[in-house]
Design an enzyme around this catalytic site. Structure first.
Site, PDB file in Angstrom:
ATOM      1  N   PRO A  19     -86.910 -26.544 -10.946  1.00 28.24           N
ATOM      2  CA  PRO A  19     -87.486 -26.078 -12.211  1.00 28.24           C
ATOM      3  C   PRO A  19     -88.920 -25.598 -12.036  1.00 28.24           C
ATOM      4  O   PRO A  19     -89.713 -26.236 -11.336  1.00 28.24           O
ATOM      5  CB  PRO A  19     -87.416 -27.322 -13.101  1.00 28.24           C
ATOM      6  CG  PRO A  19     -86.310 -28.129 -12.528  1.00 28.24           C
ATOM      7  CD  PRO A  19     -86.367 -27.902 -11.050  1.00 28.24           C
ATOM      8  N   GLU A  20     -89.245 -24.492 -12.676  1.00 22.91           N
ATOM      9  CA  GLU A  20     -90.586 -23.924 -12.566  1.00 22.91           C
ATOM     10  C   GLU A  20     -91.432 -24.355 -13.763  1.00 22.91           C
ATOM     11  O   GLU A  20     -90.963 -25.075 -14.649  1.00 22.91           O
ATOM     12  CB  GLU A  20     -90.485 -22.412 -12.436  1.00 22.91           C
ATOM     13  CG  GLU A  20     -89.636 -22.017 -11.215  1.00 22.91           C
ATOM     14  CD  GLU A  20     -89.563 -20.525 -10.953  1.00 22.91           C
ATOM     15  OE1 GLU A  20     -90.463 -19.788 -11.381  1.00 22.91           O
ATOM     16  OE2 GLU A  20     -88.595 -20.088 -10.296  1.00 22.91           O
ATOM     17  N   LYS A  65     -95.468 -27.994 -11.391  1.00 22.57           N
ATOM     18  CA  LYS A  65     -94.051 -28.348 -11.362  1.00 22.57           C
ATOM     19  C   LYS A  65     -93.828 -29.852 -11.431  1.00 22.57           C
ATOM     20  O   LYS A  65     -92.704 -30.324 -11.224  1.00 22.57           O
ATOM     21  CB  LYS A  65     -93.408 -27.800 -10.081  1.00 22.57           C
ATOM     22  CG  LYS A  65     -93.450 -26.282  -9.963  1.00 22.57           C
ATOM     23  CD  LYS A  65     -92.813 -25.826  -8.665  1.00 22.57           C
ATOM     24  CE  LYS A  65     -92.894 -24.315  -8.510  1.00 22.57           C
ATOM     25  NZ  LYS A  65     -92.289 -23.844  -7.241  1.00 22.57           N
ATOM     26  N   ARG A  98     -87.993 -18.153   1.328  1.00 15.65           N
ATOM     27  CA  ARG A  98     -87.339 -18.063   0.020  1.00 15.65           C
ATOM     28  C   ARG A  98     -86.653 -16.714  -0.142  1.00 15.65           C
ATOM     29  O   ARG A  98     -87.133 -15.682   0.331  1.00 15.65           O
ATOM     30  CB  ARG A  98     -88.368 -18.245  -1.113  1.00 15.65           C
ATOM     31  CG  ARG A  98     -89.181 -19.518  -1.037  1.00 15.65           C
ATOM     32  CD  ARG A  98     -88.309 -20.767  -1.064  1.00 15.65           C
ATOM     33  NE  ARG A  98     -87.523 -20.838  -2.273  1.00 15.65           N
ATOM     34  CZ  ARG A  98     -87.935 -21.397  -3.413  1.00 15.65           C
ATOM     35  NH1 ARG A  98     -89.151 -21.923  -3.483  1.00 15.65           N
ATOM     36  NH2 ARG A  98     -87.150 -21.431  -4.471  1.00 15.65           N
TER      37      ARG A  98
END
Length: 314
Positions: free
Chosen positions: A2-3, A50, A301
């Site tokens: 989750p950001e 975060k 990423r």
């Protein structure tokens, strides 16, 4: 994982329980003794990037600042330091040097704080599908690989005196002495420091690396990275030092605006509609490219970009 916007929503779910006492606990956490939370009062809830931070105190120790000051005044010169002892969990900001040493891509994120020993703050860092539920449990919406319809197992469940409860899924938790935070790096904070962020972006590193550096862009994750690079028409591997200041300003504007709109949509029950993240075409119909990028010493990423809308800088 989750950001920033998602963790902000999690914090808002916990806020109504601040001031209440935990009357029952549960959960599958192996690293946290969940029973330690029983009979504690949730004193505060904060979000930084975060990470979600929850402060707990013994229920009988909770008192108002006015009561503490009255007790200190009554005590007088016989116990001059006692008034400070009641201020449990007060945030002590870490120095800028300590913050600079904390790399975004170091997997054992607990390491810098683990040595501090147990504090009054519970630091919660969410995994890929981590979430918080208030007064409800998450239910399976599809079968797993073995064909079983099993509900997700919560890491922590907190039942409060009001009858409500909080459920935490797929997260890592540890005690710490205070939130490790720098509001100037949080893209959703009113204290976000644009000047410092701009200086970081002007480094010779690819901008897609810098955007994920939590020292300057706390809360900014892979989804936001992909979307704002497309919105700003910047190729992800462009060295920041080759971009004009106006391009970097536009990228920062996109980061703040996209993150704020995503949070607004979450709070209003609307979903995210990405333009390039995990897509095959951009909104203009151009085929997207996909690659795995990251610094040699950090995480790699997945990145999506449009070669036509985001041309490489030669």
């Amino acid at each position: 994982m989750p950001e920033g916007p998602s963790v902000r929503k999690f914090q808002l779910l916990t806020s109504p329980f601040v001031g209440q006492v935990v009357v029952k606990v549960g959960g599958s956490s192996q690293k946290l003794n969940v029973n330690d939370l029983n009979a504690l009062r949730l004193q505060d809830s904060q979000v930084h990037g975060k990470n979600l931070y929850l402060a707990f105190v013994a229920a009988e120790e909770t008192e108002t600042e006015e009561t503490a000051l009255q007790r200190q005044a009554a005590c007088g010169a016989h116990c001059p330091a006692q008034g400070h002892q009641g201020q449990v969990g007060a945030s002590q900001p870490h120095s800028q040097d300590e913050e600079m040493q904390e790399r975004q891509h170091s997997r054992p994120e607990e390491a810098p704080e683990a040595a501090e020993g147990r504090g009054n703050w519970l630091r919660i860092h969410f995994g890929m599908f981590g979430s918080v539920r208030a007064n409800e449990f998450s239910r399976a919406n599809r079968a797993n690989k073995r064909g079983d319809w099993k509900d997700p197992v919560p890491r922590l469940v907190l039942h409060f005196e009001s009858g409500g409860f909080l459920v935490f899924y797929n997260c890592r938790m540890l005690w710490c002495s205070s939130p490790r935070a720098d509001p100037a790096s949080d893209i959703l904070s009113v204290e976000f420091h644009r000047g410092r962020a701009l200086h970081a972006l002007r480094a010779p590193d690819p901008v897609c690396y810098t955007l994920l550096d939590q020292r300057y862009f706390s809360g900014l994750g892979n989804i936001i990275k992909n979307e704002i690079l497309y919105l700003a028409s910047i190729h992800p591997l462009t060295p920041g030092s080759l971009l004009a200041l106006s391009d970097l300003e536009r990228l920062l504007d996109c980061a703040v605006q996209f993150s704020s709109e995503w949070l607004h949509n979450k709070l209003s029950g609307q979903g995210l509609h990405p333009q390039v993240y995990q897509k095959e075409q951009c909104p203009l119909g151009h085929p997207l490219m996909k690659g795995i990028f990251g610094p040699s010493s950090g995480f790699k990423r997945l990145t999506w970009w449009c070669p036509q809308c985001q041309p490489a800088v030669l």
